[in-house]
Write a protein that holds these residues in place. Structure first.
Motif, mmCIF file in Angstrom:
data_model
loop_
_atom_site.group_PDB
_atom_site.id
_atom_site.type_symbol
_atom_site.label_atom_id
_atom_site.label_comp_id
_atom_site.label_asym_id
_atom_site.label_seq_id
_atom_site.Cartn_x
_atom_site.Cartn_y
_atom_site.Cartn_z
ATOM 1 N N PRO A 1 -7.364 0.435 7.344
ATOM 2 C CA PRO A 1 -6.619 -0.750 6.931
ATOM 3 C C PRO A 1 -5.216 -0.829 7.545
ATOM 4 O O PRO A 1 -4.735 0.119 8.143
ATOM 5 C CB PRO A 1 -6.528 -0.583 5.405
ATOM 6 C CG PRO A 1 -7.565 0.401 5.040
ATOM 7 C CD PRO A 1 -7.658 1.321 6.215
ATOM 8 N N SER B 1 -7.228 5.720 10.273
ATOM 9 C CA SER B 1 -7.742 4.395 9.958
ATOM 10 C C SER B 1 -8.571 3.841 11.102
ATOM 11 O O SER B 1 -8.106 2.999 11.861
ATOM 12 C CB SER B 1 -6.581 3.439 9.651
ATOM 13 O OG SER B 1 -5.760 3.954 8.637
ATOM 14 N N ASP C 1 -1.528 -0.604 8.252
ATOM 15 C CA ASP C 1 -0.463 0.271 7.790
ATOM 16 C C ASP C 1 0.919 -0.222 8.213
ATOM 17 O O ASP C 1 1.921 0.405 7.923
ATOM 18 C CB ASP C 1 -0.677 1.709 8.295
ATOM 19 C CG ASP C 1 -0.727 1.798 9.814
ATOM 20 O OD1 ASP C 1 -0.641 0.743 10.482
ATOM 21 O OD2 ASP C 1 -0.860 2.922 10.332
ATOM 22 N N TYR D 1 -3.056 -1.897 13.192
ATOM 23 C CA TYR D 1 -2.791 -0.660 12.468
ATOM 24 C C TYR D 1 -2.325 0.334 13.522
ATOM 25 O O TYR D 1 -2.765 0.295 14.665
ATOM 26 C CB TYR D 1 -4.034 -0.158 11.718
ATOM 27 C CG TYR D 1 -5.209 0.161 12.597
ATOM 28 C CD1 TYR D 1 -5.393 1.437 13.106
ATOM 29 C CD2 TYR D 1 -6.143 -0.817 12.938
ATOM 30 C CE1 TYR D 1 -6.471 1.741 13.929
ATOM 31 C CE2 TYR D 1 -7.219 -0.521 13.760
ATOM 32 C CZ TYR D 1 -7.373 0.754 14.244
ATOM 33 O OH TYR D 1 -8.437 1.044 15.061
ATOM 34 N N LYS E 1 0.813 -1.222 0.000
ATOM 35 C CA LYS E 1 0.000 0.000 0.000
ATOM 36 C C LYS E 1 0.847 1.273 0.000
ATOM 37 O O LYS E 1 0.371 2.342 -0.379
ATOM 38 C CB LYS E 1 -0.922 0.027 1.230
ATOM 39 C CG LYS E 1 -2.120 -0.861 1.164
ATOM 40 C CD LYS E 1 -3.084 -0.492 0.052
ATOM 41 C CE LYS E 1 -3.711 0.861 0.228
ATOM 42 N NZ LYS E 1 -4.646 0.920 1.339
ATOM 43 N N THR F 1 -7.528 -3.412 2.994
ATOM 44 C CA THR F 1 -6.154 -2.975 2.791
ATOM 45 C C THR F 1 -5.631 -3.249 1.388
ATOM 46 O O THR F 1 -4.977 -2.404 0.792
ATOM 47 C CB THR F 1 -5.233 -3.681 3.807
ATOM 48 O OG1 THR F 1 -5.734 -3.472 5.125
ATOM 49 C CG2 THR F 1 -3.813 -3.149 3.728
#
Length: 609
Positions: free
Chosen positions: A290, A286, A292, A279, A164, A338
């Protein structure tokens, strides 16, 4: 086999995909799920609207749909309330908000003792017979004292999600002459010393020594007079440098029925660790993920969580001899939010290398789920096993501002605050939007405390809203972004219908009205850019479900759920059904009546003659 030996497992896999499951099974990847499907029923299931977690886990466990059980998304407006208020109340996640009888309540009432673990909308127990551990919504338990935190001596430590491109918030470890100090906001200052590739942390009066890459067991701490637990991992350590992960902190009690069950689990080293995979954003980036953080760390946490389910259930079974177990695992849904769009070639940000990495992570995720199911199968031989998801997800890569369309049409009005923010004007707005439940309410006189719309103008306002939503166009091909707008009174009726807005809306795949921030699912305080811009690329959300129709498809993705039934009176079958059908079918297999308000049907087609 004696009827008293018959039992059932209902294992919920949040966000599990019918099509992905098919793919992995065909590839020979999921031994336990494959064996359950062989000789059993494998069904593509239609969820209820809104297509989200609280709504459809309530649907599965009651056999009634949302218009009847009244659990409408994570937040919902109640007529007569201030329109802003309901967005900030988590009442839909609690059992008392549900208007229908739950499967476990029905089973317990008819002599089939059923335990419930980590199942959304189940807390608190509504009768003393319910054996219950946790259960509100993922990450929503009041027993969570603090989120997880990552600490490091290094400024440029790379522990983000490399697919991501997101990075967690990392707090600094202070290096002293002979030790290091970690300033944890809930635990205070923690001393740490380094010896070679091992770190020793002094926490709550005890020393915890961990090598590089090593997890601790559950660590008992005291936070503001409350007994609590967390886990630690030293991700990297060498002389003069270290990176340490502190997990979420959960209270040591208050999350079980009977209360003594929490003490039993704590004493057995199985304290509560509910929550999504980690996360670590500061602020409101978030709220439900999603992810991280580094995916390997997230998956290690997920494996520990799945192992916790198995251990907790084993202890509960020894102390209660339950004949039914209902539980919920949220892992797949978190990864959908995510990574899902990374798998879709039509995504304008598609990258073949990232798609390969994302597929490998999904392979591991479904493998974790499969291993957990295998352990439950071994511990509950000859029982009926039902594995179900509540919805799946579709890829998303652009955010759309519905407020922009409402402002342009003059239906919603805002006042500038002078800091780049705009505040909703209750007294001059004809409508307001509930993004969690994907509904638009008319600010109707006599129904809303700040109502300005006369009943005679109600139909005109509905038509203006429909026109404004359908006028939102994709900047690339000028096609409609809003797939469907439908009046609630044309959708159906039930005891919970007053909790639904006047209009329901659904977007086309690729678009979402949630950008990963809490602010994007609130309408009362918005940015000037959100009022000005129609769409923008999505940075955090990669897959979504609530905003799409239950039957929506896109490429190889569907928004529907899956259900597997396996057991001695279940035959091999492939077909389609609804999530409302699960509770009455389990009840039939167990020889009892379905929950009192069940509106689903018995899936006679999966039963042996």
């Amino acid at each position: 086999m004696n009827v008293e030996d018959v039992g059932f497992l209902l294992i919920g896999i949040d966000g599990g995909s019918y099509t992905q499951l098919n793919e992995f099974i065909k590839a020979g990847r999921l031994k336990n799920l494959s064996e359950l499907i062989t000789g059993g029923a494998f069904l593509e299931m239609e969820p209820c609207v809104p297509v989200d977690t609280p709504t459809n886990w309530a649907t599965i466990s009651t056999g009634s749909c949302s218009l009847d059980h009244g659990v409408v998304s994570f937040t919902t407006h109640i007529p007569g309330e201030d329109p802003v208020e309901g967005q900030y109340l988590d009442r839909t996640m609690y059992s008392d908000f549900c208007l229908s009888e739950f499967l476990w309540e029905s089973m317990n009432r008819q002599g089939v003792l059923t335990a419930v673990i980590n199942y959304p909308v189940s807390w608190p127990a509504r009768d003393e017979r319910t054996v219950l551990v946790g259960g509100i919504a993922p990450g929503g338990g009041p027993w969570k004292i603090h989120d997880g935190i990552l600490f490091s001596t290094e400024d440029g430590v790379e522990l983000g999600n490399n697919i991501k491109g997101t990075r967690p918030s990392i707090r600094k470890i202070v290096v002293k002459d002979d030790h290091m100090e970690i300033a944890h906001p809930a635990l205070g200052t923690i001393m740490m010393t380094i010896s070679g590739t091992s770190a020793t942390l002094t926490l709550s009066g005890r020393s915890i020594a961990l090598g590089s890459g090593e997890w601790s067991g559950p660590v008992r701490v005291n936070v503001q007079g409350r007994e609590a637990f967390l886990k630690l991992k030293v991700l990297d350590v060498s002389p003069g440098r270290a990176t340490v992960y502190f997990s979420q902190i959960f209270a040591g009690n208050g999350w079980s029925n009977p209360p003594s069950l929490a003490i039993e689990l704590d004493d057995a080293g199985i304290p509560y660790i509910e929550g999504e995979t980690p996360y670590l954003s500061d602020g409101d980036k978030s709220p439900f993920g999603p992810i991280d953080i580094d995916m390997e760390l997230a998956l290690e946490y997920a494996r520990a969580q799945s192992d916790w389910f198995v251990k907790a259930a084993a202890l509960i079974r020894r102390s209660t001899s339950y004949r039914g177990l209902v539980l919920h695992n949220h892992l797949v849904d978190t990864v959908n939010h995510t990574l899902l769009a990374a798998l879709e070639p039509s995504n304008p940000f598609y990258d073949e290398d990232k798609a390969k990495k994302a597929y490998e992570i999904y392979d591991k995720v479904y493998g974790i789920v499969d291993d957990m199911i295998g352990k439950f199968r071994s511990a509950h031989r000859n029982w009926y096993i039902v594995i179900t998801s509540d919805h799946s997800a579709l890829p998303s890569w652009r955010y759309v501002s519905l407020e922009h369309a409402m402002i342009e049409e003059g239906l919603m009005r805002y006042e500038p605050l002078g800091n780049g923010k705009l505040r909703f004007d209750r007294d001059r707005s004809s409508v307001f939007i509930y993004h969690d439940s994907k509904q638009i309410w008319v600010n109707l006189k006599g129904r809303e405390p700040h109502g300005i719309v006369d009943k005679r103008d109600y139909e005109d306002v509905l038509k203006r809203v429909e026109g404004a939503l359908y006028s939102i166009k994709d900047p690339e091909d000028n096609s409609r972004i809003v797939r469907l707008v439908v009046r609630r009174d044309l959708w159906g009726g039930g005891r919970g219908e007053s909790r639904f807005g006047d209009l329901l809306y659904f977007l086309r795949p690729g678009y979402s009205d949630w950008d990963g921030s809490g602010a994007s699912i609130r309408f009362d305080l918005i940015s000037e850019s959100r009022a000005r811009e129609v769409t923008k690329p999505l940075q955090y959300v990669s897959g979504h479900h609530t905003v799409y129709l239950p039957t929506e498809k896109y490429g190889n993705f569907t928004n529907g759920a899956f259900t597997i039934f396996s057991g001695k009176n279940v035959k091999e079958f492939r077909g389609k059904a609804r999530l409302t059908d699960i509770a009455p079918t389990i009840s039939h297999l167990m020889g009892v009546s379905p929950p009192g308000n069940s509106g689903g049907r018995l899936l006679y087609e999966i039963l042996r003659d």
